[in-house]
Design a protein around this motif. Structure first.
Motif, short mmCIF file in Angstrom:
data_model
loop_
_atom_site.label_atom_id
_atom_site.label_comp_id
_atom_site.label_asym_id
_atom_site.label_seq_id
_atom_site.Cartn_x
_atom_site.Cartn_y
_atom_site.Cartn_z
N HIS A 93 -32.36 -0.12 5.67
CA HIS A 93 -31.67 0.79 4.74
C HIS A 93 -30.16 0.78 4.99
N GLU A 94 -29.79 0.83 6.25
CA GLU A 94 -28.37 0.80 6.60
C GLU A 94 -27.75 -0.54 6.22
N ARG A 95 -28.50 -1.62 6.42
CA ARG A 95 -28.01 -2.95 6.04
C ARG A 95 -27.66 -2.99 4.56
N LYS A 96 -28.59 -2.55 3.72
CA LYS A 96 -28.34 -2.58 2.27
C LYS A 96 -27.15 -1.71 1.90
N LYS A 97 -27.04 -0.56 2.52
CA LYS A 97 -25.93 0.35 2.22
C LYS A 97 -24.59 -0.28 2.59
N VAL A 98 -24.52 -0.87 3.78
CA VAL A 98 -23.27 -1.49 4.22
C VAL A 98 -22.91 -2.66 3.30
N MET A 99 -23.89 -3.48 2.95
CA MET A 99 -23.63 -4.61 2.06
C MET A 99 -23.13 -4.11 0.71
N PHE A 100 -23.82 -3.12 0.16
CA PHE A 100 -23.45 -2.60 -1.15
C PHE A 100 -22.05 -1.97 -1.13
N MET A 101 -21.75 -1.21 -0.11
CA MET A 101 -20.46 -0.51 -0.04
C MET A 101 -19.29 -1.47 0.14
N ASN A 102 -19.57 -2.69 0.58
CA ASN A 102 -18.50 -3.65 0.83
C ASN A 102 -18.42 -4.76 -0.20
N CYS A 103 -18.96 -4.51 -1.39
CA CYS A 103 -18.90 -5.55 -2.42
C CYS A 103 -18.44 -4.97 -3.75
N ASP A 104 -18.06 -5.89 -4.63
CA ASP A 104 -17.62 -5.54 -5.98
C ASP A 104 -18.58 -6.04 -7.05
N ALA A 105 -19.49 -6.93 -6.66
CA ALA A 105 -20.49 -7.49 -7.58
C ALA A 105 -21.69 -7.92 -6.75
N ILE A 106 -22.85 -7.99 -7.40
CA ILE A 106 -24.09 -8.36 -6.73
C ILE A 106 -24.68 -9.57 -7.44
N VAL A 107 -25.11 -10.56 -6.65
CA VAL A 107 -25.78 -11.74 -7.18
C VAL A 107 -27.11 -11.86 -6.46
N VAL A 108 -28.19 -12.04 -7.22
CA VAL A 108 -29.52 -12.19 -6.63
C VAL A 108 -30.00 -13.60 -6.92
N LEU A 109 -30.12 -14.39 -5.85
CA LEU A 109 -30.66 -15.74 -5.93
C LEU A 109 -32.17 -15.65 -5.71
N PRO A 110 -32.88 -16.76 -5.88
CA PRO A 110 -34.31 -16.72 -5.60
C PRO A 110 -34.59 -16.17 -4.19
N ALA A 178 -19.35 -17.24 -11.83
CA ALA A 178 -17.93 -17.34 -11.49
C ALA A 178 -17.05 -17.12 -12.72
N ALA A 179 -17.41 -17.74 -13.83
CA ALA A 179 -16.62 -17.58 -15.05
C ALA A 179 -16.63 -16.13 -15.53
N ASP A 180 -17.79 -15.49 -15.48
CA ASP A 180 -17.90 -14.11 -15.92
C ASP A 180 -17.08 -13.19 -15.01
N LEU A 181 -17.15 -13.39 -13.70
CA LEU A 181 -16.39 -12.54 -12.78
C LEU A 181 -14.89 -12.78 -12.92
N GLN A 182 -14.50 -14.01 -13.17
CA GLN A 182 -13.07 -14.29 -13.40
C GLN A 182 -12.57 -13.47 -14.57
N ASP A 183 -13.35 -13.41 -15.65
CA ASP A 183 -12.97 -12.60 -16.81
C ASP A 183 -12.94 -11.12 -16.48
N LEU A 184 -13.94 -10.63 -15.76
CA LEU A 184 -14.01 -9.20 -15.41
C LEU A 184 -12.87 -8.77 -14.49
N TRP A 185 -12.50 -9.64 -13.57
CA TRP A 185 -11.54 -9.26 -12.53
C TRP A 185 -10.11 -9.67 -12.84
N ARG A 186 -9.81 -10.02 -14.07
CA ARG A 186 -8.43 -10.35 -14.45
C ARG A 186 -7.62 -9.10 -14.59
#
Length: 186
Positions: A93-110, A178-186
């Motif tokens: 639970h703490e792992r997920k919270k720390v990861m989430f709190m330190n990011c701006d976007a989430i990507v889920v691979l297989p 990457a292209a989508d995030l480039q547009d979002l983060w301009r």
């Protein structure tokens, strides 16, 4: 004085490679794209499976890597210590919270049950209005097709508003993210 971090992309993915070589290739491309865009990778700090692949690719391309691993998985997932930042948590639970709190976007691979747990938690938080971070499902070779169908079924059966489907972006290639995030983060 605080140090500003670059935009950060949290990657949830398997601690195994899976049976399709395309999954490993997509993890490598994801890590490379994160570094090439000057973003920081936030991930589960393992050096195995897709987790290790995305981290190694990010590092090889000169990117910053922030890893978070719970103490009980340190040996099982071969905690990767040569990272820009490395945190050991007490539990998942703490792992997920720390990861989430330190990011701006989430990507889920297989991935497996852990990746599903991580995806549904951030999707639920988004549905509840607790964040507005973009959530991507990297649908390599249709890996997430049944999950996408399940989320549509949940909406169709009246257990969620159709807006839930707008909170996740299903893409086929890391370059699309990457292209989508480039547009979002301009």
């Amino acid at each position: 004085m605080t140090t500003a971090h670059p935009k950060s992309v949290c990657v949830f993915c398997g601690s195994r490679f899976g049976t399709n070589p395309a999954y490993k290739a997509a993890a490598h491309e994801t890590g490379t794209a994160i570094a090439q865009n000057g973003w920081r990778l936030v991930y589960g700090a393992g050096d195995v499976g897709l987790m290790g692949e995305v981290a190694n690719a990010t590092q090889a391309a000169g990117g910053e890597v922030f890893g978070v691993i719970p103490v009980h998985l340190f040996e099982r997932e071969v905690g990767k210590r040569d990272l820009s930042s490395f945190i050991i948590t007490e539990n998942m639970h703490e792992r997920k919270k720390v990861m989430f709190m330190n990011c701006d976007a989430i990507v889920v691979l297989p991935g497996g049950a852990g990746s599903l747990d991580e995806f549904f938690e951030v999707l639920t938080w988004r549905q509840l209005g607790l964040h507005d971070k973009p959530i991507y499902l990297l649908n390599t070779d249709g890996y997430w097709d049944k999950l996408v169908a399940l989320t549509q079924h949940v909406v169709d059966e009246g257990f969620a508003d159709a807006s839930m489907l707008d909170f996740m972006r299903v893409v086929d290639k890391p370059q699309d993210i990457a292209a989508d995030l480039q547009d979002l983060w301009r």
